[in-house]
Design an enzyme around this catalytic site. Structure first.
Site, PDB file in Angstrom:
ATOM      1  N   HIS A  85      -0.407  33.826  12.090  1.00 54.58           N
ATOM      2  CA  HIS A  85      -1.181  32.808  12.795  1.00 54.58           C
ATOM      3  C   HIS A  85      -2.371  33.466  13.473  1.00 54.58           C
ATOM      4  CE1 HIS A  85      -1.426  28.775  14.662  1.00 54.58           C
ATOM      5  NE2 HIS A  85      -1.970  29.406  15.689  1.00 54.58           N
TER       6      HIS A  85
ATOM      7  N   ASP B 286       3.376  19.204  20.984  1.00 56.62           N
ATOM      8  CA  ASP B 286       2.145  19.993  20.898  1.00 56.62           C
ATOM      9  C   ASP B 286       0.967  19.135  20.453  1.00 56.62           C
ATOM     10  OD1 ASP B 286       0.539  22.471  20.874  1.00 56.62           O
ATOM     11  OD2 ASP B 286       0.465  22.079  18.731  1.00 56.62           O
TER      12      ASP B 286
ATOM     13  N   ARG C 213      -5.203  18.200  26.226  1.00 59.24           N
ATOM     14  CA  ARG C 213      -5.887  19.392  26.756  1.00 59.24           C
ATOM     15  C   ARG C 213      -7.343  19.421  26.329  1.00 59.24           C
ATOM     16  NH1 ARG C 213      -2.615  23.871  24.186  1.00 59.24           N
ATOM     17  NH2 ARG C 213      -4.217  25.201  25.091  1.00 59.24           N
TER      18      ARG C 213
ATOM     19  N   SER D  45       1.843  26.572  22.875  1.00 56.43           N
ATOM     20  CA  SER D  45       1.389  25.765  21.747  1.00 56.43           C
ATOM     21  C   SER D  45       1.570  26.530  20.433  1.00 56.43           C
ATOM     22  CB  SER D  45      -0.087  25.400  21.969  1.00 56.43           C
ATOM     23  OG  SER D  45      -0.677  24.882  20.804  1.00 56.43           O
TER      24      SER D  45
ATOM     25  N   LYS E  61       4.993  26.032  17.574  1.00 56.33           N
ATOM     26  CA  LYS E  61       4.766  25.711  16.160  1.00 56.33           C
ATOM     27  C   LYS E  61       5.366  26.785  15.250  1.00 56.33           C
ATOM     28  CE  LYS E  61       0.437  24.925  17.045  1.00 56.33           C
ATOM     29  NZ  LYS E  61      -0.931  24.473  17.267  1.00 56.33           N
TER      30      LYS E  61
END
Ligand code: URA
Ligand code: CA
Length: 436
Positions: free
Chosen positions: A82, A161, A168, A183, A187
């Site tokens: 990620h 999320d 946000r 967050s 995930k």
């Protein structure tokens, strides 16, 4: 639980219990806690921060509110990667088939671009036929069959999320380390892999503006992983200039193919190789870093990494010829123009944020989630900081949908890419590696 008490507690800098955090998150996901209370809570977190216990509780509460991918049927160690997001960040398209060709099993949920940063799902959709939405069964089955699958984030996964991120985004509470860490990690945990390799970016083109704040975020995620039983390696990388040379969906696919063909190089290849080494080691395929590096280099030279990219594209319904001759199948912009360097010199700066906005304005990025994107447009840089240029040679090439857009982008490119008369030091792409 009385929600104003929880908000007040955080506002005054006190620590919330896991139970309090869980009831707040489930209440919000299920619609019992309204946006205005959650917005106040998020702003309190933004200013007061969270302890690492609170951040872990928040992460697990977000996971608990949704479904999880079950990868237990896939043999071996499953690894996910990620990136916190940047410009010309094509790592997923290069790295995943590369490590899969070496035997690493990768199951990745990816996102679409929002704002000026690109998204892997949009890039993949520029390959004609490519299906980016796989059922959970098809996703797992493909990982078992070829060792690699990428799908768009399912709506059922971490719904907390989705809702929190949207809130946000409009309440100026995105740039908070515990909120970003929860967050990302919620995930990743819901995605089912055993080990996560993270790319935490620092600089003007990243969420974290400098190395200090990016290092803080990376450290939080590494320790959070330990707390919840997942191994995390975090690379700290430079995003004060674009990573690769291509910015724009189809253009980035073409650059990824070039690297997998063994032709493209530079920072994109360096970062993919080093993240790949970590993935190969974490998967238990090779414990020594030098041997892992040699294994990956051999996979690139033999063409196996490129062949894996083709298998992957074809498994998801895409046109595999993209791996031989990308421009035979990728969408092309009607107007293409090279921006000439105004003088001899060295590239002093390539402002990633300005270029990101420029490419977004060309039509490659979304202002809102539901906006369509133009897959063909973008900018391809002629070089990066420290590279030598000669007057008249291209600083960048612009791919646009109209003559007007081309002219506007040209002015922006000339202000984003600046030259110096004397040599400028190159910037390292990898700043550090944490958690390994
Ligand atoms: N990426 C995410 O997934 N979440 C954030 O909060 C920031 C970046
Ligand atoms: Ca270190």
């Amino acid at each position: 639980m009385y929600i104003p008490d929880l908000i007040r507690k955080k506002r005054d800098g006190e620590e919330l219990s896991a139970l309090e955090i869980d009831s707040l998150i489930q209440g919000y996901t299920q619609g019992r806690v309204p946006d205005y209370q959650m917005a106040a809570f998020l702003m309190a977190v933004f200013f007061r921060g969270m302890t690492e216990e609170e951040t872990a509780a928040l992460t697990l509460a977000m996971v608990r509110g949704g479904t999880r991918v079950d990868l237990s049927g896939v043999p071996g160690v499953k690894i996910d990667k990620h990136s916190t997001g940047g410009i010309a960040d094509t790592t997923t398209l290069v790295l995943l088939p590369w490590v899969a060709s070496a035997g690493v099993r990768v199951a990745k949920m990816a996102g679409r671009g929002l704002g000026y940063t690109g998204g892997t799902i949009d890039k993949l959709e520029s390959i004609p036929g490519f299906r980016t939405s796989l059922s959970p069964e098809a996703f797992v089955d493909q990982v078992k069959r070829i060792g690699l699958a990428v799908t768009a984030q399912s709506r059922a996964l971490t719904p907390a999320d989705r809702k929190l991120y949207a809130l946000r985004d409009v309440t100026a509470t995105v740039e908070s380390p515990p909120l970003i860490a929860s967050s990302v990690m919620s995930k990743k945990i819901a995605g089912g892999a055993d080990h996560f390799v993270l790319d935490v970016k620092a600089g003007r083109g990243a969420l974290m503006p400098d190395e200090r704040s990016a290092r803080e975020l990376a450290g939080i995620m590494v320790r959070l992983g330990r707390r919840v039983g997942r191994e995390v390696t975090a690379f700290l990388t430079d995003m004060d200039q674009p990573l690769g040379l291509a910015i724009g969906n189809a253009l980035e696919v073409a650059e990824a193919v070039e690297v997998l063909q063994g032709r493209g190089g530079g920072d994109l290849r360096v970062l993919c190789l080093e993240m790949g080494v970590e993935m190969v080691r974490r998967a238990g395929l090779e414990s020594d870093a030098d041997r892992a590096r040699r294994l990956l280099e051999a996979k690139l030279e033999s063409g196996e990494a490129l062949a894996m990219f083709r298998r992957w594209v074809e498994a998801q319904g895409g046109d595999g010829r993209v791996t031989e001759d990308p421009w035979r199948v990728l969408p092309k912009a009607p107007f293409v123009k090279a921006v000439a360097a105004p003088a001899d010199g060295y590239i002093r700066d390539v402002d990633p944020r300005r270029l990101g906005h420029c490419v977004q304005k060309l039509g490659a990025g979304r202002a809102r989630k539901e906006d369509p994107v133009d897959l063909s447009v973008g900018v391809v840089l002629g070089g990066k900081v420290g590279d030598r240029v000669r007057a008249g040679t291209p600083l960048a090439t612009i791919h646009a949908a109209s003559v007007e857009a081309l002219a506007e982008a040209e002015a922006e490119v000339l202000s984003a890419v600046t030259l110096a008369p004397d040599p400028v030091p190159r910037r390292p792409v990898i700043l550090d590696k944490l958690g390994s």
